[in-house]
Design a protein around this motif. Structure first.
Motif, PDB file in Angstrom:
ATOM      1  N   LYS A   1      -7.568  -8.039  -5.526  1.00 60.95           N
ATOM      2  CA  LYS A   1      -8.386  -6.834  -5.338  1.00 60.95           C
ATOM      3  C   LYS A   1      -7.762  -5.849  -4.367  1.00 60.95           C
ATOM      4  CE  LYS A   1     -12.759  -9.103  -6.462  1.00 60.95           C
ATOM      5  NZ  LYS A   1     -14.141  -9.415  -6.012  1.00 60.95           N
ATOM      6  N   ARG A   2      -6.790  -6.289  -3.559  1.00 66.50           N
ATOM      7  CA  ARG A   2      -6.121  -5.361  -2.655  1.00 66.50           C
ATOM      8  C   ARG A   2      -5.268  -4.343  -3.396  1.00 66.50           C
ATOM      9  NH1 ARG A   2      -3.022  -9.384   1.262  1.00 66.50           N
ATOM     10  NH2 ARG A   2      -2.550 -10.257  -0.799  1.00 66.50           N
ATOM     11  N   SER A   3      -4.897  -4.645  -4.641  1.00 63.53           N
ATOM     12  CA  SER A   3      -4.097  -3.688  -5.417  1.00 63.53           C
ATOM     13  C   SER A   3      -4.853  -2.391  -5.696  1.00 63.53           C
ATOM     14  CB  SER A   3      -3.660  -4.322  -6.736  1.00 63.53           C
ATOM     15  OG  SER A   3      -4.796  -4.711  -7.492  1.00 63.53           O
ATOM     16  N   LYS A   4      -6.177  -2.425  -5.598  1.00 62.86           N
ATOM     17  CA  LYS A   4      -6.950  -1.191  -5.782  1.00 62.86           C
ATOM     18  C   LYS A   4      -6.773  -0.227  -4.607  1.00 62.86           C
ATOM     19  CE  LYS A   4     -10.530  -3.571  -8.477  1.00 62.86           C
ATOM     20  NZ  LYS A   4     -11.979  -3.905  -8.564  1.00 62.86           N
ATOM     21  N   VAL A   5      -6.393  -0.760  -3.453  1.00 64.55           N
ATOM     22  CA  VAL A   5      -6.191   0.086  -2.271  1.00 64.55           C
ATOM     23  C   VAL A   5      -4.796   0.711  -2.266  1.00 64.55           C
ATOM     24  CG1 VAL A   5      -6.366   0.115   0.258  1.00 64.55           C
ATOM     25  CG2 VAL A   5      -7.750  -1.481  -1.054  1.00 64.55           C
ATOM     26  N   ALA A   6      -3.852   0.105  -3.003  1.00 67.30           N
ATOM     27  CA  ALA A   6      -2.466   0.587  -2.988  1.00 67.30           C
ATOM     28  C   ALA A   6      -2.370   1.999  -3.551  1.00 67.30           C
ATOM     29  CB  ALA A   6      -1.585  -0.361  -3.792  1.00 67.30           C
ATOM     30  N   LEU A   7      -1.390   2.754  -3.027  1.00 67.29           N
ATOM     31  CA  LEU A   7      -1.137   4.106  -3.531  1.00 67.29           C
ATOM     32  C   LEU A   7      -0.581   4.033  -4.944  1.00 67.29           C
ATOM     33  CD1 LEU A   7       0.457   5.660  -0.334  1.00 67.29           C
ATOM     34  CD2 LEU A   7      -1.817   6.114  -1.241  1.00 67.29           C
ATOM     35  N   PRO A   8      -0.803   5.061  -5.755  1.00 65.03           N
ATOM     36  CA  PRO A   8      -0.337   4.996  -7.154  1.00 65.03           C
ATOM     37  C   PRO A   8       1.184   5.017  -7.287  1.00 65.03           C
ATOM     38  CG  PRO A   8      -1.261   7.147  -6.654  1.00 65.03           C
ATOM     39  CD  PRO A   8      -1.577   6.290  -5.493  1.00 65.03           C
ATOM     40  N   TYR A   9       1.878   5.558  -6.315  1.00 70.32           N
ATOM     41  CA  TYR A   9       3.351   5.615  -6.357  1.00 70.32           C
ATOM     42  C   TYR A   9       3.875   5.491  -4.923  1.00 70.32           C
ATOM     43  CZ  TYR A   9       2.107  10.451  -5.283  1.00 70.32           C
ATOM     44  OH  TYR A   9       1.546  11.564  -4.720  1.00 70.32           O
ATOM     45  N   ALA A  10       5.151   5.175  -4.816  1.00 73.64           N
ATOM     46  CA  ALA A  10       5.770   4.969  -3.502  1.00 73.64           C
ATOM     47  C   ALA A  10       5.923   6.290  -2.759  1.00 73.64           C
ATOM     48  CB  ALA A  10       7.138   4.308  -3.658  1.00 73.64           C
TER      49      ALA A  10
ATOM     50  N   ILE B   1       0.832  -1.214   0.000  1.00 74.66           N
ATOM     51  CA  ILE B   1       0.000   0.000   0.000  1.00 74.66           C
ATOM     52  C   ILE B   1       0.864   1.262   0.000  1.00 74.66           C
ATOM     53  CG2 ILE B   1      -1.711   1.297   1.323  1.00 74.66           C
ATOM     54  CD1 ILE B   1      -2.846  -1.356   2.244  1.00 74.66           C
ATOM     55  N   LEU B   2       1.746   1.397   1.004  1.00 78.28           N
ATOM     56  CA  LEU B   2       2.503   2.651   1.159  1.00 78.28           C
ATOM     57  C   LEU B   2       3.601   2.800   0.108  1.00 78.28           C
ATOM     58  CD1 LEU B   2       2.811   2.702   5.058  1.00 78.28           C
ATOM     59  CD2 LEU B   2       1.130   3.854   3.628  1.00 78.28           C
ATOM     60  N   ARG B   3       4.143   1.702  -0.418  1.00 84.32           N
ATOM     61  CA  ARG B   3       5.190   1.780  -1.442  1.00 84.32           C
ATOM     62  C   ARG B   3       4.649   1.549  -2.843  1.00 84.32           C
ATOM     63  NH1 ARG B   3       9.679  -1.986  -1.016  1.00 84.32           N
ATOM     64  NH2 ARG B   3      10.726  -0.480  -2.367  1.00 84.32           N
ATOM     65  N   GLY B   4       3.346   1.521  -3.000  1.00 86.20           N
ATOM     66  CA  GLY B   4       2.766   1.377  -4.341  1.00 86.20           C
ATOM     67  C   GLY B   4       2.994   0.005  -4.944  1.00 86.20           C
ATOM     68  N   ASN B   5       2.849  -1.065  -4.126  1.00 82.49           N
ATOM     69  CA  ASN B   5       2.991  -2.456  -4.579  1.00 82.49           C
ATOM     70  C   ASN B   5       4.392  -2.721  -5.152  1.00 82.49           C
ATOM     71  OD1 ASN B   5       2.072  -5.077  -4.860  1.00 82.49           O
ATOM     72  ND2 ASN B   5       1.147  -4.733  -6.866  1.00 82.49           N
ATOM     73  N   GLN B   6       5.413  -2.386  -4.362  1.00 81.63           N
ATOM     74  CA  GLN B   6       6.804  -2.655  -4.742  1.00 81.63           C
ATOM     75  C   GLN B   6       7.272  -3.956  -4.092  1.00 81.63           C
ATOM     76  OE1 GLN B   6       8.669  -0.819  -6.898  1.00 81.63           O
ATOM     77  NE2 GLN B   6       6.889   0.495  -7.244  1.00 81.63           N
ATOM     78  N   ARG B   7       8.290  -4.569  -4.669  1.00 77.96           N
ATOM     79  CA  ARG B   7       8.832  -5.823  -4.135  1.00 77.96           C
ATOM     80  C   ARG B   7       9.512  -5.565  -2.788  1.00 77.96           C
ATOM     81  NH1 ARG B   7       9.958  -5.960  -9.614  1.00 77.96           N
ATOM     82  NH2 ARG B   7       9.054  -7.744 -10.743  1.00 77.96           N
TER      83      ARG B   7
END
Length: 637
Positions: free
Chosen positions: A518-527, A498-504
């Motif tokens: 579906k959790r990817s919709k909650v992630a921020l657009p960028y880190a 979420i806070l890092r925009g779905n980063q590894r």
């Protein structure tokens, strides 16, 4: 009548023959003489026989030596039987010679000659016996040398280990012994010293010192009760807490912002809502300043003695009870909770999936079938996340002010675990099961998930304990999860997903959320790189704890980054041309820039202006060195 000279000679010869027969005939005397002569001959043949005996004294006789000795004893018995036969023949000769009284001196000479021949034969038999013993002596000698070398090597190894560990010098100072006086562990049967026991002794000494320090800060045992009324954001309340901690007085804190009904109670007792206000049982002691006055006058010690001896009466203020003034415990009982209680024995059980065992789980299809066939209940809509996040932020702020140090770097986990604030927090997170996260704004997501991450870390330490190694830390970040909006979120999912925009995450090639997740919709657009200075996982090298609000989240993120870097997160030595930066920049360097130069440029913007300009000038020099600080994973208690 006088005897003739021949008769006298014959009598003398008889006596000498009898003496010789007595010396030769008894078996026991012969055996002893043969052993003595065999030892003399063995010494002449192998002059190192005495050294062998001395060496054998330091070692135990092996089984092979015992068997060889038994064979030698059997051979000696055989020789004794042969010697017995020789003795019988000698007796016959003596009996025959004694019956001949009229023989002359020539017969006596023949008798003595025969005796000499028997002695020579006996000695030749003993010499043959000694030759056979020398062959067995070499095998005995080899076994003895092997055992001797083994014993001496064990003594040498034990002495060296004791010298390296420092144990030997301690023993010598205490008992006055020498290094050469170390006994062989084989002679003792078991070694009296073990290096692991010395390490254990050192650990026990450290534990003893730690326990002595702990006993110094143990709270005073008292029958009475101390009640402290506080409110959020009060500096005098913080000073009052520190004062009571220094006096080792255990107290119950009642925050009137968390418990509004207690504000009315305080107004009735003290005549106002001024905080902090301290009560010793039913007696009003006063504010923080009044506590200081009582301490200077000496009356505080008398009140503490009175508090230790007497129990609180009925008129004394009571601690807050569970669920008091809690909006989560009001209203009707959730019907879904009743459904879960009925569904557990029917659907929930342990299952195997992809070679793994999952405990207390159920299949979605079975749950749907159960609800549609048996219950036929319709589910209400999701609850508003803004109202729940506001209550969560209020409780989190109260926990930080009451159970952390003023700088936020140290946490009193023991007090948090039994507090009413933490019990209220546990009730609030149960309401997160049915919230909607997709409609949250950026500022609300940042504040909500940062505060939730920090409380999740505290919750995991209280439940599972502080992680001792890499495996335990991985389990803490990946396996400790909350259910939010119908989906599970771990500490790693909140930070990296979420806070890092779905980063590894670190050392993981996979992203937290897949394409169909579906959790990817909650992630921020960028880190958001500044969130690294706000997330606290219970370590000493991490940033301090603080509470974040949606309205001022960007300002609070800048302040968190500036405080972390200026308080040790970035240390610069311009003379040595060396910069030491936190390990966080090494793990998440992708969020701050490519390469160490870009990372330092990003970090220099949060330093003092003069130091920032000097650092940027030094970065032009190619000889400028950048190092990463070691990370302290110890608990921030």
């Amino acid at each position: 009548m006088e005897s003739s000279p021949k008769q006298q000679n014959t009598e003398e010869e008889r006596k000498s023959a009898e003496i010789i027969a007595k010396e030769v005939s008894p078996k026991q005397q012969n055996v002893e003489e043969e052993r003595k002569s065999a030892e003399i001959i063995a010494k002449e043949v192998s002059p190192k026989h005495n050294v062998e005996k001395k060496e054998e004294e330091f070692t135990r006789k092996p089984v092979v030596e015992i068997e060889e000795e038994e064979e030698e004893m059997e051979s000696i018995d055989i020789h004794e039987e042969e010697e017995g036969d020789n003795n019988v023949s000698l007796d016959e000769i003596m009996s025959v010679d004694s019956s001949d009284d009229d023989d002359d001196s020539e017969s006596s000479a023949e008798i003595t000659k025969a005796c000499e021949e028997t002695v020579v034969d006996e000695r030749s038999g003993i010499s043959q016996e000694s030759n056979s013993s020398t062959s067995s002596a070499w095998t005995e000698k080899a076994a003895a040398i092997k055992n001797f070398v083994r014993a001496k090597s064990e003594v040498a190894v034990h002495t060296m280990i004791r010298r390296l560990s420092g144990k030997l010098s301690i023993d010598n100072a205490a008992h006055g012994t020498k290094d050469d006086e170390v006994e062989s562990p084989k002679t003792e049967g078991k070694s009296l010293w073990n290096p692991l026991s010395y390490l254990k002794m050192m650990q026990n000494d450290e534990d003893l010192v730690y326990r002595e320090e702990e006993t110094v800060f143990e709270p005073v045992v008292m029958k009475g009760r101390i009640i402290l009324y506080t409110r959020l954001g009060c500096e005098e309340c913080r000073g009052c807490r520190l004062f009571l901690h220094e006096k080792r007085l255990r107290y119950v804190e009642i925050n009137i912002d968390i418990y509004p009904t207690r504000k009315v109670e305080l107004e009735k007792i003290s005549g106002g809502d001024v905080v902090p206000m301290v009560f010793f049982n039913e007696k009003l002691v006063g504010s923080y300043k009044e506590l200081k006055v009582l301490e200077e006058s000496g009356e505080l010690e008398e009140k503490i003695k009175h508090l230790i001896e007497e129990t609180p009466p009925r008129e004394a203020p009571l601690p807050p009870f569970s669920g008091e003034d809690d909006a989560s415990s009001k209203g009707p009982v959730d019907e879904l909770a009743l459904i879960v209680l009925k569904m557990k024995p029917c659907v929930v059980k342990d299952r195997f999936y992809k070679m793994r065992r999952f405990k207390n789980c159920f299949l979605g299809s079975e749950a749907v079938d159960f609800l549609s066939a048996d219950q036929r209940l319709e589910r209400d809509g999701p609850r508003p996340i803004v109202e729940i996040a506001s209550r969560l932020r209020l409780v989190y702020r109260a926990i930080l002010e009451a159970y952390t140090s003023p700088d936020g770097k140290h946490v009193d986990y023991r007090s948090i675990h039994g507090s009413e604030e933490f019990a209220r927090y546990l009730r609030i997170i149960q309401e997160l099961h049915r919230v909607e996260l997709e409609d949250m704004q950026r500022e609300e997501k940042l504040a909500f998930f940062i505060n939730l991450y920090n409380m999740m870390a505290i919750h995991s330490i209280l439940v599972w304990g502080h992680p001792a190694g890499t495996f335990d830390r991985t389990k803490m970040f990946m396996d400790f999860k909350y259910v939010i909006g119908g989906y599970t979120y771990s500490l790693s999912a909140i930070q990296n997903g979420i806070l890092r925009g779905n980063q590894r995450p670190m050392f993981n090639p996979m992203k937290p959320f897949g394409v169909k997740d579906k959790r990817s919709k909650v992630a921020l657009p960028y880190a958001e790189p500044l969130t690294h200075f706000t997330l606290v996982c219970g370590t000493r090298s991490g940033p301090p704890l603080r509470c974040f609000t949606p309205g001022e989240i960007d300002k609070e993120l800048m302040e968190a980054a500036r405080d972390f870097l200026r308080c040790g997160g970035l240390r610069v030595d311009l003379n040595a041309k060396v910069a030491e930066i936190s390990k966080i920049f090494d793990w998440y360097g992708v969020d701050f820039g490519n390469g160490k130069e870009e990372i330092l440029k990003h970090a220099s913007t949060f330093l003092e202006p003069q130091l920032s300009e000097a650092l940027l000038d030094c970065l032009v020099d190619t000889q400028f060195e950048v190092k990463y600080q070691p990370y302290d994973w110890g608990l921030n208690n």
